[in-house]
Motif scaffolding. Structure first.
Motif, PDB file in Angstrom:
ATOM      1  N   LYS A 177      -6.004   6.097  -9.766  1.00 40.64           N
ATOM      2  CA  LYS A 177      -6.625   4.993 -10.511  1.00 40.64           C
ATOM      3  C   LYS A 177      -5.940   4.810 -11.864  1.00 40.64           C
ATOM      4  CE  LYS A 177     -11.128   5.451  -8.245  1.00 40.64           C
ATOM      5  NZ  LYS A 177     -12.559   5.833  -8.394  1.00 40.64           N
ATOM      6  N   ALA A 191      -4.096   3.492  -0.836  1.00 43.42           N
ATOM      7  CA  ALA A 191      -4.257   2.811  -2.116  1.00 43.42           C
ATOM      8  C   ALA A 191      -3.338   1.589  -2.171  1.00 43.42           C
ATOM      9  CB  ALA A 191      -3.930   3.765  -3.259  1.00 43.42           C
ATOM     10  N   ARG A 192      -3.793   0.565  -2.847  1.00 44.48           N
ATOM     11  CA  ARG A 192      -3.042  -0.691  -2.913  1.00 44.48           C
ATOM     12  C   ARG A 192      -2.647  -1.019  -4.352  1.00 44.48           C
ATOM     13  NH1 ARG A 192      -6.146  -4.623   0.186  1.00 44.48           N
ATOM     14  NH2 ARG A 192      -7.629  -4.431  -1.529  1.00 44.48           N
ATOM     15  N   PRO A 196      -2.257  -3.807  -6.941  1.00 48.42           N
ATOM     16  CA  PRO A 196      -2.793  -5.173  -7.044  1.00 48.42           C
ATOM     17  C   PRO A 196      -1.692  -6.241  -7.068  1.00 48.42           C
ATOM     18  CG  PRO A 196      -3.833  -3.696  -8.622  1.00 48.42           C
ATOM     19  CD  PRO A 196      -2.676  -2.950  -8.032  1.00 48.42           C
ATOM     20  N   CYS A 246       0.791  -1.242   0.000  1.00 53.66           N
ATOM     21  CA  CYS A 246       0.000   0.000   0.000  1.00 53.66           C
ATOM     22  C   CYS A 246       0.819   1.286   0.000  1.00 53.66           C
ATOM     23  CB  CYS A 246      -0.925   0.007   1.214  1.00 53.66           C
ATOM     24  SG  CYS A 246      -2.273  -1.200   1.106  1.00 53.66           S
ATOM     25  N   GLU A 274      -5.602   0.453  -6.607  1.00 51.19           N
ATOM     26  CA  GLU A 274      -6.938   0.232  -6.067  1.00 51.19           C
ATOM     27  C   GLU A 274      -7.083   1.150  -4.861  1.00 51.19           C
ATOM     28  OE1 GLU A 274      -6.965  -4.598  -6.963  1.00 51.19           O
ATOM     29  OE2 GLU A 274      -6.776  -3.837  -4.916  1.00 51.19           O
ATOM     30  N   ILE A 291      -8.429   2.138  -1.535  1.00 52.16           N
ATOM     31  CA  ILE A 291      -9.093   1.463  -0.419  1.00 52.16           C
ATOM     32  C   ILE A 291      -9.926   2.442   0.394  1.00 52.16           C
ATOM     33  CG2 ILE A 291      -8.716   0.137   1.700  1.00 52.16           C
ATOM     34  CD1 ILE A 291      -6.066  -0.814   0.415  1.00 52.16           C
TER      35      ILE A 291
END
Length: 345
Positions: free
Chosen positions: A246, A337-338, A340, A200, A251, A253
């Protein structure tokens, strides 16, 4: 927090700029901005020069007035500024779920106040990325004093072009720093690249909120004051940061504007507020600092141009307070934010 005094302030103005060139650097820096006819595109095209000049000129002022952590924090009643700043940093560490031994990147680390605090709080190893030589030199000295040289280090580089292999870090954070990037997507894309899959990125971003009206002259003046006083090429809307995250592949969160604590983040800069614990930030404290800098410049202990630096920092304070009061600006648009586990882009 740092105990920098008047002599440290005077001797530090200009950073790595030759003291005889400070006034010229101030004039060049000012010309990037709206109040002196500067254009946004020019600031973005020359962001490295602009931001480096800014931090060479202001770092000693920041440390004198603010301490080692150059960021804001809203407060609970009864909480000191110092306590709120530490809590603000601990919040990021907790949101990232940092674990002992992990390798963490601080993007735009300043002189390393948050870096040292988060490394000690989480028992991680933290690398600070910074493109300003003076701040890195100062940060290394503060690391030595704190005894954290084995777990905290610095790398001089542009966060738009990081010198790290892909998938290097277990976590990445940025505290009010990536606002200096000329392009949010380009910056976030580099962060995405160096972050390990499944891990993250957390940040506090400086943003204009949805309440900002670009056709409102007062709103534009506030924005321009913050830009010149804080070395910013532009201040993005929150939704633009979200779009850039994005687009970079993250992603998202969670996200929110952290405004709603009882004591607002801008209170230390409010002229109507008085505090002994953060006296240097109050109107009276700034009055003393302004006249002290003027005197130090007059007798030659501070370089010519030092008072001009104090002037645009005061302009920033005015813009920040008004922007905060009107809720058209926030220095703490928080997101987590992560990256993927599998990159399908």
């Amino acid at each position: 927090m740092s105990k920098a005094g008047a002599f440290d302030l005077a001797s530090g103005v200009g950073g790595k700029i030759d003291k005889t060139e400070v006034l010229s650097a101030v004039e060049k820096y000012e010309k990037y901005h709206v109040f002196y006819g500067g254009e946004e595109e020019e600031r973005k095209a020359n962001y490295t020069d602009m931001v480096n000049k800014y931090y060479d000129l202001v770092t000693s002022f920041y440390e004198f007035g603010w301490g080692e952590s150059f960021h804001f924090a809203a407060r609970w009643n009864g909480e000191s500024l110092k306590e709120s700043i530490k809590r603000h940093e601990h919040f990021l560490a907790l949101q990232l779920g940092l674990k002992p031994g992990q390798k963490v990147l601080d993007v735009g680390c300043g002189i390393g106040g948050p870096l040292r605090e988060i490394a000690r709080f989480s028992s991680t190893s933290v690398t600070g990325l910074n493109n300003n030589e003076y701040q890195i030199t100062r940060g290394k000295e503060l690391n030595r004093i704190a005894g954290v040289e084995k777990t905290c280090d610095f790398v001089k580089a542009d966060f738009m072009k990081m010198p790290f292999p892909d998938n290097t870090f277990d976590a990445v954070y940025a505290i009010e720093a990536t606002c200096h990037a000329p392009d949010a997507y380009g910056c976030y894309k580099e962060i995405y690249r160096v972050l390990k899959p499944g891990q993250c990125f957390a940040a506090y971003e400086w943003c204009m909120t949805d309440a900002f009206d670009p056709n409102n002259a007062e709103h534009q003046k506030i924005k321009a004051e913050i830009e010149i006083g804080d070395g910013l090429p532009d201040i993005r809307l929150t939704k633009k940061c979200l779009e850039a995250l994005k687009q970079a592949g993250f992603e998202v969160i969670g996200r929110k504007i952290l405004l709603r604590l009882p004591v607002p983040w801008y209170l230390p800069l409010d002229k109507n507020h008085f505090s002994l614990s953060s006296f240097r930030l109050t109107a009276l404290g700034r009055f003393f600092t302004r006249n002290m800098v003027k005197a130090l410049e007059f007798v030659g202990l501070a370089p010519k141009g030092s008072q001009r630096v104090q002037d645009f920092l005061e302009k920033a304070a005015e813009g920040l307070v008004e922007g905060g009061r009107k809720e058209i600006f926030t220095p703490m648009y928080f997101f987590l934010a992560r990256k993927p586990l599998s990159d399908s882009r």
